[in-house]
Design an enzyme around this catalytic site. Sequence first.
Site, PDB file in Angstrom:
ATOM      1  CG  ASP A 129      -2.160   0.491   1.158  1.00  0.00           C
ATOM      2  OD1 ASP A 129      -2.354   1.528   0.049  1.00  0.00           O
ATOM      3  OD2 ASP A 129      -3.072   0.141   1.912  1.00  0.00           O
TER       4      ASP A 129
ATOM      5  CG  ASP B 141      -9.495   2.416  -0.140  1.00  0.00           C
ATOM      6  OD1 ASP B 141      -9.011   1.273  -0.185  1.00  0.00           O
ATOM      7  OD2 ASP B 141      -8.836   3.299   0.701  1.00  0.00           O
TER       8      ASP B 141
HETATM    9  C1  GLA Z   1      -5.830   1.849   2.435  1.00  0.00           C
HETATM   10  C2  GLA Z   1      -6.141   0.677   1.530  1.00  0.00           C
HETATM   11  C3  GLA Z   1      -7.139   0.005   2.175  1.00  0.00           C
HETATM   12  C4  GLA Z   1      -6.538  -0.579   3.379  1.00  0.00           C
HETATM   13  C5  GLA Z   1      -6.143   0.440   4.337  1.00  0.00           C
HETATM   14  C6  GLA Z   1      -5.483   0.091   5.532  1.00  0.00           C
HETATM   15  O1  GLA Z   1      -6.808   2.759   2.629  1.00  0.00           O
HETATM   16  O2  GLA Z   1      -6.652   1.246   0.287  1.00  0.00           O
HETATM   17  O3  GLA Z   1      -7.475  -1.317   1.382  1.00  0.00           O
HETATM   18  O4  GLA Z   1      -5.539  -1.473   3.299  1.00  0.00           O
HETATM   19  O5  GLA Z   1      -5.462   1.527   3.825  1.00  0.00           O
HETATM   20  O6  GLA Z   1      -4.881   0.944   6.498  1.00  0.00           O
END
Ligand code: GLA
Length: 716
Positions: free
Chosen positions: A447, A517
Amino acid sequence: MAITYEGKNKRWFLETENMGYVFGLDEKGKLKNLYWGSKLPRFDDYPGVNDLVVMDRYTWNDEFSVRGEKNNVEHCLKVEYYDGVRDVVLNYVNFEIKGDQLIIKLLDEQYGLSVKLFYRLIEKYDIIERWVELENNSDKEIKIEDIKSASLYVENSKKASLNYLTGMWGSEFHLRKEKINEGSKVLESRVGKTSAYMNPYFAIDYEATEERGKVYFGELAWSGNWKISIQKRIYERIGIISGINEWDFTYILEPSKKFITPKFVFGFSNEGFSKASQNLHHYQLDYILPQDKAHKIRKVLYNSWEATTFNVTEENQKILAEKAAKIGVELFVIDDGWFGQRNDDHAGLGDWYVNKEKFPNGLKPLIEYVKSLGMDFGIWVEPEMVNPDSDLYRNHPDWVINFPNRPRSLQRNQLILNLARQDVKQFIINFMDKLLTENDIDFVKWDMNRHIFESGWSETEVKKQREIWVKYIWNLYDIWKYLREKYPQVTFENCSSGGGRVDLGIMQYADQVWTSDNTDPFDRLEIQEGFSYAYAPKIMMGWVTDWGGKEAYPLEYRFHSSMMGSLGIGADLNKFSEKDFEIAKNQVQFYKEIRKIVQEGYQYRLSSVTNERYFAVQYLNEDKSEGVIIYLRNPMRFGLFDRVNLKLKGLEDEALYTIYEGVKDEEKEVITLSGKALKERGIIIEDSSKKFLTYGKIDHFFSRILKVKKISNNIK
Ligand code: GLA
């Protein structure tokens, strides 16, 4: 021969199955772009330098446009030489054809700057990759102020429209279309990553539809600051220039050193947007994605993020894993929260050791348990980041990107490590090595949850500080390359607050991406539709979750929305009823039956969710014998109708196909018709508008998923 040089008229012909791309030398020895479009029957059919509209006041149609001589339009190259000269004068030297590649060598003789233009033909998909290599053959430094990968030209017409992808966090990949008028339109990123605001993709069409008309398209393979400019003047062809963004960029090219640009990939379809996106999808599968896994089926994954957020523990993950296994999940992924003092997003990033309170015996017991259930194990990391509240930051406050005497602004309570630094790169390699050698990990979700601002790098010489933007990305790619080679068993998912770093650059190292997300199954459809123009369904990970409220959407609708690419589940399985488990199990089984076609087949958009009362997508395998249709209602569009007529695409006219519904042992026949009839007359989806009267109730949303199977090659 796909690449041909014609000595008489000094022209180069680059021909793919359906596309011709031609440039040549004019009488002054300058490279001029002559043609890009449908392949023509004979070389003599293509225009020559004397057929160009010539503007006496400035240059246009330069195959590699530079700031110099009579050129002040958008260009690919701008430098400053040691003596302050800022005009580049490039002359043609020679060329070389190496298999599917053409290399053109140009030189600014006075200052020893050599420029090589690379072209690689992907004949089957009507695509060309272009990139540039600069080499300093002098004994003085050359300051590069701008270096783009290519300049291209398409026909000028009032009908020309630009299509591009825009959005923000939670609503990435929204498709926009606008007329191209005089002036410049800039698509770009300045936040150090590809960004959710705009994606490095463009398409130019002339009133094309899904099946008909000319579509010119391109994508830049770069995960940092990028730019695509579309420039139109009144009479000339429309110019397109793309590459690394010159904003806040300079690069000192030292004597005997090289600078290689990212690839700009461009193609042409004379059969509308369907063919354009299908060619891009298959090009990505065959040429961009890491080839060891590109054609392997993506497993159905479960990710516990939305169920447990940061509150992960050995026990609660085991409970979820057991439930996930019950519905047929093949890969269990633990997300954020397993390391350091990571109880929320204020602390812990940078401290990549297992949190002992949550996992007293490390990760091993959980991993073993997951494996005993027959699933692979995956884990989340965010290596480029650090929370100020972390041991890493306390020990290395100098590692973050910052200007001295200026604020260090937080985003999501985190700062960004300066990955342009070799010690930071090594730190990331070391902890990833430790994590992956000590644990039996099959999958990594990588990420990156913030933008780069305050882009200082004070530990390096002032004149080199702006190199941070490219050196950061080069090091990022190096790390991914290293990890892939060392851990070939690991599948890598790329994420950046959802779809904030999706591009062909990172896809050379990542097997798939987290699309957004936003997992609301209806709102997400527009994201998925936009995504389909630029990237392959297999790359697109979609989760079935509880977004929008568990009572808002039928579980089937949530599954069908997520089945348009690679399927994942992110719902809180602890809240599932027995009925939910039954449905989920059935849907996962169904997906396993169709996924080869979805992930490897040819995708057709049957409608657009933004314009129609439904969104429907069809997939067809290569030999057109099996397909899938996904239909989801858009209840935001009112209309008094009881049925929807769906016209299928791509089928063989003379073959007979049966449409089925349901998993293998319970398949029900819907209709049997010839391929031609399915395309011309179509099928009927019973979908009553009276359901609008149920607004706010669960059956407001309705979906169907159907299988298409050829039962005979010939109707007769
Ligand atoms: C980001 C990602 C999510 C999740 C969060 C965790 O927002 O896009 O899918 O992994 O971080 O903190």
